[in-house]
Scaffold this active site. Structure first.
Site, mmCIF file in Angstrom:
data_model
loop_
_atom_site.group_PDB
_atom_site.id
_atom_site.type_symbol
_atom_site.label_atom_id
_atom_site.label_comp_id
_atom_site.label_asym_id
_atom_site.label_seq_id
_atom_site.Cartn_x
_atom_site.Cartn_y
_atom_site.Cartn_z
ATOM 1 C CG ASN A 158 2.856 51.826 39.215
ATOM 2 O OD1 ASN A 158 3.150 50.612 39.139
ATOM 3 N ND2 ASN A 158 3.734 52.781 38.779
ATOM 4 C CE1 TYR A 159 -0.047 51.790 33.747
ATOM 5 C CE2 TYR A 159 1.912 52.508 35.034
ATOM 6 C CZ TYR A 159 0.845 52.670 34.086
ATOM 7 O OH TYR A 159 0.858 54.075 33.320
ATOM 8 N N GLY A 234 9.270 47.710 40.790
ATOM 9 C CA GLY A 234 8.790 48.401 42.074
ATOM 10 C C GLY A 234 10.230 49.453 42.456
ATOM 11 C CD GLU A 253 9.898 50.107 35.150
ATOM 12 O OE1 GLU A 253 9.546 50.892 35.485
ATOM 13 O OE2 GLU A 253 8.941 49.122 34.546
ATOM 14 C CB CYS A 287 8.841 54.161 37.403
ATOM 15 S SG CYS A 287 7.906 52.929 35.928
HETATM 16 O O1 G3H Z 1 5.385 52.724 36.857
HETATM 17 C C1 G3H Z 1 6.186 52.209 35.813
HETATM 18 C C2 G3H Z 1 5.564 52.057 34.340
HETATM 19 O O2 G3H Z 1 6.309 51.117 33.910
HETATM 20 C C3 G3H Z 1 5.299 53.198 33.865
HETATM 21 O O3 G3H Z 1 4.532 53.217 32.622
HETATM 22 O O4 G3H Z 1 5.079 54.928 31.241
HETATM 23 O O5 G3H Z 1 3.038 53.655 30.866
HETATM 24 O O6 G3H Z 1 2.967 54.858 32.699
HETATM 25 P P1 G3H Z 1 3.875 54.115 31.934
#
Ligand code: G3H
Length: 478
Positions: A158-159, A234, A253, A287
Site C-alpha cells: 500500500n506504500y 504488512g 508494523e 493499516c
Molecule cells: O498502511 C500503513 C501505513 O503505515 C499508514 O500510513 O497513516 O500515512 O496512511 P498512513
C-alpha cells in the site's frame, strides 16, 4: 510483453539466473502490467555477502557524508515523482494525485532522516562512576551509537515507496547496509526508487533490491544468518517472521482495527469528514484506516446520515482519473472483503448503500447496526467497507476496542478534553488521536502498535535508534 525489470545488486542491474519472472497484475485491468526477476536463494546469498562487506566501509564513512548522499537521493526521488507515481497507479491502483504525494512525502522523509541522523548520532553520553554507591570517581564512560550491520526491509503493497524509504533512510544514516525485498504489487515502483539511490552515488553493494516469490526466497531472506535487523510492514506474515527470526531487533508494523469512538458532544460534521478520509482514502487499504465506528446511540442516526451523504459523493473508477475509490489490490482481497460483507448481511446489518462490485472494484459501503457476532466487527477488510456499531456507554466502546487482537491506533471525538484524555489512557493502542482520524504521519512522530499490531516503534528518530546499538568505552583511572 517481453521486458522483465532487473533486480539491483552490487551497484548494477541484473537478470536472475533462474530465467523466471514474477508477474505484476494491474488491479484495475486485472492484466499483467509488469514482470520482475524471480531471484534465487544463491542470488540472495551473494547479495548478503556484498551487503556485509559494503557495510564495513560505510560505517567508517563520515556521518555528514552519509547525510549528503541521502539528501541527494531525496532530491533525485522528488525530481522523478511523475514516472514513479505512474507505476504506483498501474501496480497498486493508487489514485494519481495520492501517488505523487507518496513520492514527495518519501523525499521529505529521507531528508528529515539525514538531518535527524546527524543530530542524534552526532551526540554521545559521558558518565561518571561516583554516582553509583561504592564507587570513586575513577571510571569515565563514553557512549556512542553504532550500526547493527545488514538491515532487511520488507515494505507492503500500500506504500511501496514510502514504507521502503522509511526503513532505508534510517538504516543508511546509521551506518547499516540495506537489503530491500519489495512487495510484488509495488515492486517496479520500488525498483525506480532504488534507481534514485543508485544515481545519488551510494557505494556498490550498500543497497540491494531483490525481487521474487515469497515462497522461494521469503523465509530464506528473513532467516538468513547475515541479517542483523528486520523492518517489516504488512499483515499476518509479520507474526510468522517474528517467530522464525533469530536474535535480532525486529520492527514490525502489522494490521490494525482502528476504532473511531464518537461521544454525544462531538462535532458530527468533523466526525463525518474524518470518517470519510479515515475510512475510505485509498479505498480503505491503510493499516491506520478507520475500521470500525463506535458511536453513542443518541447521535448515531444523525452521524450515519451525514456519512451517507458524503459516501454518495465519493467517485468510483480508475486511479488515472483520481477517483476516490479504486480497485482493491487483488482478486483474493476483493473476495475476502465480499466474504465479510456477506457475513454481515446474513446476520442482519443495515446496508446504507447497495453492495456493488465489478472485478476488483468495490463501491464504498457503510454498514450500520453491526453487532459483535459479525466478522466485520473484528476483522480488517482492507477495503472500502466500514462497519458502525452503536454503543450505549463509553465503557462499551473501550471494551470493544480492547477486546481486539489489534492495537494500532484509535480516535475519539468529543469537545471534552478531560474525557478524551481518559479514553486515550484506557485504549490499548499505540496511538490515540483526539478529534482526527488515525494516521502515521507526520513521519517523525512515533508510530507503533500494541498486541498483534506490531513490535518496536517507528518514526524517524525511533527507527534510527532501533537500527543502532549502544557502544560504551570505559576509561579507568588509577
Ligand atoms: O498502511 C500503513 C501505513 O503505515 C499508514 O500510513 O497513516 O500515512 O496512511 P498512513
Amino acid at each position: 510483453d517481453g521486458e522483465v525489470y532487473k533486480y539491483y545488486a552490487d551497484g548494477e542491474w541484473k537478470t536472475s539466473s533462474s530465467g523466471k519472472s514474477v508477474a505484476i497484475i494491474n488491479p484495475s485491468t486485472r492484466k499483467t502490467q509488469y514482470k520482475v526477476q524471480a531471484c534465487t536463494q544463491e542470488e540472495v546469498n551473494s547479495v548478503m555477502e556484498l551487503s556485509k562487506s559494503a557495510q564495513k566501509s560505510w560505517a567508517k564513512t563520515p556521518l555528514w557524508k552519509r547525510a549528503e548522499l541521502l539528501h541527494k537521493a531525496a532530491a533525485i526521488l522528488k525530481d522523478n515523482k511523475v514516472p514513479i507515481a505512474e507505476s504506483l497507479v498501474k501496480e497498486i491502483a493508487k489514485p494519481a494525485k495520492d501517488s505523487v504525494t507518496e513520492v514527495v512525502r518519501s523525499g521529505d522523509l529521507i531528508s528529515y532522516c539525514a538531518e535527524e541522523g546527524v543530530r542524534i548520532l552526532g551526540e554521545g553520553k559521558f558518565l561518571l562512576s561516583d554516582s553509583f554507591p561504592g564507587n570513586e570517581r575513577t571510571k569515565y564512560c563514553l557512549t556512542s551509537k553504532i550500526p547493527l550491520g545488514v538491515v532487511l526491509a520488507i515494505p507492503p503493497f500500500n506504500y511501496p515507496v514510502n514504507l521502503a524509504v522509511s526503513k532505508i533512510a534510517p538504516a543508511l544514516i546509521a551506518g547499516n547496509s540495506l537489503v530491500l525485498k519489495p512487495p510484488t504489487q509495488g515492486a517496479v515502483s520500488c525498483l525506480h526508487m532504488v534507481h534514485c539511490f543508485h544515481l545519488a552515488g551510494f557505494p556498490k553493494g550498500l543497497i540491494s533490491c531483490i525481487t521474487g516469490k515469497g515462497s522461494e526466497i521469503g523465509d530464506f531472506l528473513t532467516m538468513h544468518p547475515a541479517v542483523n535487523c528486520i523492518s517489516f510492514t504488512g499483515g499476518d506474515t509479520g507474526i510468522s517472521i517474528s517467530k522464525k527470526a533469530g536474535m535480532i531487533p525486529l520492527q514490525m508494523e502489522l494490521g490494525g482495527k482502528d476504532a473511531c469512538v464518537v461521544l454525544e458532544d462531538a462535532d458530527l460534521d468533523l466526525v463525518a469528514s474524518n470518517i470519510i478520509k479515515g475510512g475510505f482514502s485509498y479505498s480503505g487499504q491503510r493499516c491506520t484506516a478507520v475500521k470500525v465506528v463506535l458511536v453513542m446511540e443518541s447521535v448515531a442516526d444523525e452521524l450515519v446520515e451525514k456519512v451517507k451523504a458524503k459516501v454518495a459523493k465519493l467517485t468510483v473508477g480508475p486511479p488515472e482519473d483520481n477517483s476516490d475509490i479504486t480497485a482493491v489490490v487483488s482478486e483474493s482481497s476483493a473476495n475476502f472483503i465480499e466474504g465479510l460483507v456477506m457475513d454481515a448481511k446474513e446476520k442482519g446489518a443495515t446496508f446504507c448503500q447497495e453492495y456493488k462490485r465489478e472485478g476488483n472494484l468495490i463501491w464504498p459501503l457503510l454498514l450500520d447496526n453491526v453487532r459483535p457476532d459479525m466478522r466485520i466487527a473484528w476483522e480488517e477488510p482492507f477495503g472500502p467497507v466500514l462497519p458502525v456499531l452503536r454503543i450505549n456507554s463509553v465503557e462499551e466502546g473501550i471494551n470493544h476496542c480492547n477486546a481486539s487482537n489489534f492495537g494500532l491506533q484509535g480516535c475519539v471525538f468529543t469537545k471534552d478534553i478531560n474525557k478524551a484524555i481518559l479514553i486515550s489512557d484506557a485504549m490499548e493502542t499505540g496511538t490515540v488521536q483526539i478529534n482526527s482520524a488515525p494516521a502515521r504521519g507526520p513521519d517523525h512522530f512515533p508510530f507503533q502498535g500494541l498486541k498483534d499490531s506490531g513490535i518496536g516503534s517507528q518514526g524517524v528518530t525511533n527507527s534510527i535508534n532501533l537500527m543502532t546499538k549502544v557502544k560504551t568505552t570505559v576509561i579507568n583511572l588509577p
